[in-house]
Design an enzyme around this catalytic site. Structure first.
Site, short mmCIF file in Angstrom:
data_model
loop_
_atom_site.label_atom_id
_atom_site.label_comp_id
_atom_site.label_asym_id
_atom_site.label_seq_id
_atom_site.Cartn_x
_atom_site.Cartn_y
_atom_site.Cartn_z
N ARG A 67 -28.27 -30.31 36.35
CA ARG A 67 -28.75 -30.89 37.58
C ARG A 67 -27.47 -31.35 38.05
NH1 ARG A 67 -32.34 -28.02 37.57
NH2 ARG A 67 -34.52 -28.23 37.20
N GLU A 111 -28.57 -30.15 47.81
CA GLU A 111 -28.87 -28.79 47.83
C GLU A 111 -29.77 -28.43 48.86
OE1 GLU A 111 -30.04 -27.13 43.93
OE2 GLU A 111 -28.37 -28.06 42.75
N HIS A 149 -27.10 -22.57 42.59
CA HIS A 149 -28.21 -22.70 41.54
C HIS A 149 -29.09 -21.56 41.19
CE1 HIS A 149 -31.26 -26.16 40.67
NE2 HIS A 149 -31.24 -25.25 39.66
P1 NAD Z 1 -33.96 -29.68 26.69
O1 NAD Z 1 -34.80 -30.89 27.14
O2 NAD Z 1 -34.27 -28.49 25.60
O3 NAD Z 1 -32.29 -30.58 26.33
C1 NAD Z 1 -31.90 -31.71 26.92
C2 NAD Z 1 -31.19 -32.24 25.78
O4 NAD Z 1 -30.42 -33.45 26.35
C3 NAD Z 1 -31.97 -32.80 24.60
O5 NAD Z 1 -31.33 -32.40 23.36
C4 NAD Z 1 -31.75 -34.29 24.69
O6 NAD Z 1 -31.75 -35.06 23.44
C5 NAD Z 1 -30.38 -34.37 25.25
N1 NAD Z 1 -30.17 -35.77 26.01
C6 NAD Z 1 -31.09 -36.64 26.89
N2 NAD Z 1 -30.36 -37.67 27.39
C7 NAD Z 1 -29.00 -37.39 26.98
C8 NAD Z 1 -27.73 -38.28 26.98
N3 NAD Z 1 -27.87 -39.25 27.89
N4 NAD Z 1 -26.80 -37.79 26.61
C9 NAD Z 1 -26.80 -36.63 25.87
N5 NAD Z 1 -27.70 -35.96 25.42
C10 NAD Z 1 -29.05 -36.42 26.24
O7 NAD Z 1 -33.54 -29.35 28.15
P2 NAD Z 1 -33.12 -27.79 28.34
O8 NAD Z 1 -34.10 -26.95 28.71
O9 NAD Z 1 -31.85 -27.45 27.47
O10 NAD Z 1 -32.36 -28.01 29.90
C11 NAD Z 1 -31.24 -28.70 30.22
C12 NAD Z 1 -30.94 -29.11 31.64
O11 NAD Z 1 -30.78 -27.69 32.23
C13 NAD Z 1 -31.90 -29.54 32.18
O12 NAD Z 1 -31.38 -30.59 33.24
C14 NAD Z 1 -32.60 -28.74 33.20
O13 NAD Z 1 -33.42 -29.22 34.34
C15 NAD Z 1 -31.55 -27.84 33.37
N6 NAD Z 1 -31.78 -26.29 33.90
C16 NAD Z 1 -31.11 -25.86 34.79
C17 NAD Z 1 -31.33 -24.61 35.53
C18 NAD Z 1 -30.56 -23.95 36.36
O14 NAD Z 1 -31.17 -23.28 37.20
N7 NAD Z 1 -29.55 -24.29 36.83
C19 NAD Z 1 -32.45 -23.95 34.80
C20 NAD Z 1 -32.98 -24.56 33.49
C21 NAD Z 1 -32.93 -25.83 33.50
#
Ligand code: NAD
Length: 524
Positions: free
Chosen positions: A230, A259, A277
């Site tokens: 994000r 964005e 994105h």
């Molecule tokens: P997820 O919930 O499976 O994993 C997130 C991880 O981050 C978890 O393991 C959590 O413990 C960890 N975490 C939380 N706070 C933390 C911190 N302060 N320091 C370190 N680790 C921390 O999520 P995901 O499905 O793997 O998605 C990850 C990110 O990707 C999200 O922000 C999601 O919105 C984003 N995303 C982006 C796109 C895109 O189009 N670019 C698409 C899908 C998801």
């Protein structure tokens, strides 16, 4: 059962659903037509085109399930659905592989300068010497956030013979070991050691600008950093300076602080690769999302419980009038514990006392505790229905107990978390609003609401004043203060309700005070 497919989804999902339901496909249905006809359907599948506001949901008298073929549910009034007892499901895992692959694309493009070499070659320049690259083999990948996407990036980088280190304070060490990464205790160590840093955490108050000037200072000057999570996690001004001054080797971004990012000074630089994105945009992700949500709907129509429910229909707790109040207590206690505990929670014990313990089961309360506990560290919609599965996936061992010792409060809920750094406990009740009456054995009377601050310190003259003065220096006003201590001159705890958030710098300076053992800021 009758289902409406209101947005274009992959054919395979439609085929599967047709085996168990009458399916109407109308992907050009207008909001007015939907309002007229929604009452006929038991299920609806949407992507982002179709909006389901409260007024449409109010007319959905037969609807049992709303399925979003994708991740975000901004187009659905989830609260209105919950009120009406309609389940909302999505497909959060459908994009994980796709985003991980895009991350690999950015990594390769940046380290081998593919994007700028493409531009130069097509301009007829043939600049062979300009594009010296870096090999990935034997380099160290540093993953911040080892969830669904982070772990898939690790799998792919292993095929490139890279070593993987990770920082994720909410991931238990044994789960990290199974994933084949070295889990580090500090983000700083990761930043120092990694050649390729990739971010896969949600955007939360804790992660916002968590990569800024100080973080770029400690990275290798050859390091590359990538963000497909994000916008706002990386401070873009600091990134610009780091790239311009050669403090790091390069970067790759799919997400931006603002964005659509049509104008951004980062675009002037040639050591950054940028995409608009699109990390989740593949046909396969869309196909998987359709199949996943169609299967969820089929499960519900066949009397089974879907997996990715992001809301929870209301439950009847007849006989316990205060049930709704105690759901709030459980949510607040979980959130308070998650934000004030150090280290990944391995064991969680929940003890119910008094009237709440007399209910035949406390399942909904336990799930609400887990929802409160997991929500501050996830952006994937943890709720009372899916909280147990998510907690299990994180390796948290949950035990529940009941007793009749309500200490005169009517009902009490006590949470104890065990981590590698020790044991943390909190006891709460409902006194006109959720109230914490004990933290780690210290008696307090705290309303967990808004911006808060908690500090452990030595009970000696001047300690309280020094903390208050530091907050004052940063213009942070203290609303309510609570202190508790074991013995005079011994260990003490201070819990503050603040009028505004304490900045990171204030927290660091308070932690450095001689009589302060620890300090944390919380958002309840
Ligand atoms: P997820 O919930 O499976 O994993 C997130 C991880 O981050 C978890 O393991 C959590 O413990 C960890 N975490 C939380 N706070 C933390 C911190 N302060 N320091 C370190 N680790 C921390 O999520 P995901 O499905 O793997 O998605 C990850 C990110 O990707 C999200 O922000 C999601 O919105 C984003 N995303 C982006 C796109 C895109 O189009 N670019 C698409 C899908 C998801």
């Amino acid at each position: 059962m009758k289902a409406l497919i209101a947005d274009a989804i992959n054919e395979k999902g439609i085929e599967n659903l047709k085996e168990v339901a009458d399916v109407v496909v109308d992907t050009s249905i207008t909001p007015e037509e939907l309002l007229e006809t929604i009452g006929e359907y038991d299920g609806i599948i949407v992507r982002s085109r179709t909006k389901l506001p409260a007024e449409t949901i109010a007319k959905a008298d037969n609807l049992k399930i709303i399925a979003r073929a994708g991740v975000g549910v901004d187009n659905i009034d989830v609260n209105a659905a919950t009120e009406k007892g309609i389940m909302v499901v999505n497909a959060p895992e459908s994009t994980s592989i796709t985003v991980a692959e895009h991350t690999m694309g950015l990594i390769l493009s940046a380290v081998r300068k593919i994007a700028i070499a493409d531009e130069s070659t097509k301009a007829g320049k043939w600049e062979k010497k300009r594009f010296m690259g870096m090999e990935l083999k034997d380099k160290t990948l540093g993953v911040i956030g080892m969830g669904r996407i982070g772990s898939q990036v690790v799998n792919r980088c292993k095929a490139f013979q890279m070593d993987a280190i990770a920082y994720d304070p909410y991931l238990p060490a044994d789960v990290a070991k199974q994933m084949g990464v070295e889990l580090l205790d500090s983000k700083e160590e990761l930043l120092k050691r990694a050649d390729i840093i990739t971010i896969h955490v949600p955007l939360t108050p804790e992660t916002k600008h968590s990569i800024s000037t100080a973080e770029f200072e400690i990275m290798k000057d050859t390091a590359f950093i990538f963000n497909c999570a994000r916008g706002g996690i990386i401070d873009e001004d600091a990134l610009y300076d780091a790239l311009k001054e050669g403090k790091i080797g390069g970067a790759g971004l799919d997400v931006y602080e603002e964005e659509p990012a049509k104008e951004n000074k980062l675009f002037e630089l040639d050591n950054i690769v940028c995409t608009p994105h699109i990390a989740a945009s593949t046909k396969e992700a869309q196909r998987d999302a359709a199949i996943i949500v169609a299967d969820e709907m089929i499960d519900l129509f066949q009397g089974k419980m879907p997996k990715n429910i992001i809301n929870m229909p209301r439950m009847d707790n007849s006989g316990f009038e205060d049930a709704n109040d105690y759901l709030k207590v459980c949510d607040k206690l979980g959130s308070f514990l998650s934000q004030s505990t150090k280290g990944a929670i391995k064991e969680l014990e929940i003890v119910y006392s008094g009237e709440i313990a007399e209910l035949p089961n406390q399942e909904l309360f336990t799930r609400t505790v887990l929802q409160g506990l997991l929500n501050p560290i996830s952006d994937s919609g943890v709720n009372a229905v899916n909280a147990r599965n998510i907690a299990k996936g994180r390796g948290i061992d949950i035990t529940e107990a009941k007793n009749d010792n309500d200490k005169g409060y009517g009902s009490l809920v006590k949470l104890t978390a065990k981590t590698d750094e020790g044991e943390f406990s909190v006891i709460g009740t409902y006194l006109h609003e959720p109230t914490i009456i004990n933290i780690n054995g210290y008696r307090v009377d705290v309303k967990p609401e808004g911006d808060m601050f908690i500090a452990k310190y030595k009970d000696v003259p001047g300690s309280i004043g020094a903390i208050g003065t530091k907050l004052g220096e940063y213009n942070v006003n203290v609303g309510i203060m609570q202190v508790g201590r074991d013995i005079q001159g011994g260990n003490a705890i201070m819990v503050l309700t603040l009028d505004n958030e304490a900045p990171k710098e204030a927290l660091e300076e308070i932690k450095a005070l001689s009589n302060v053992e620890d300090a944390t800021s919380l958002k309840l």
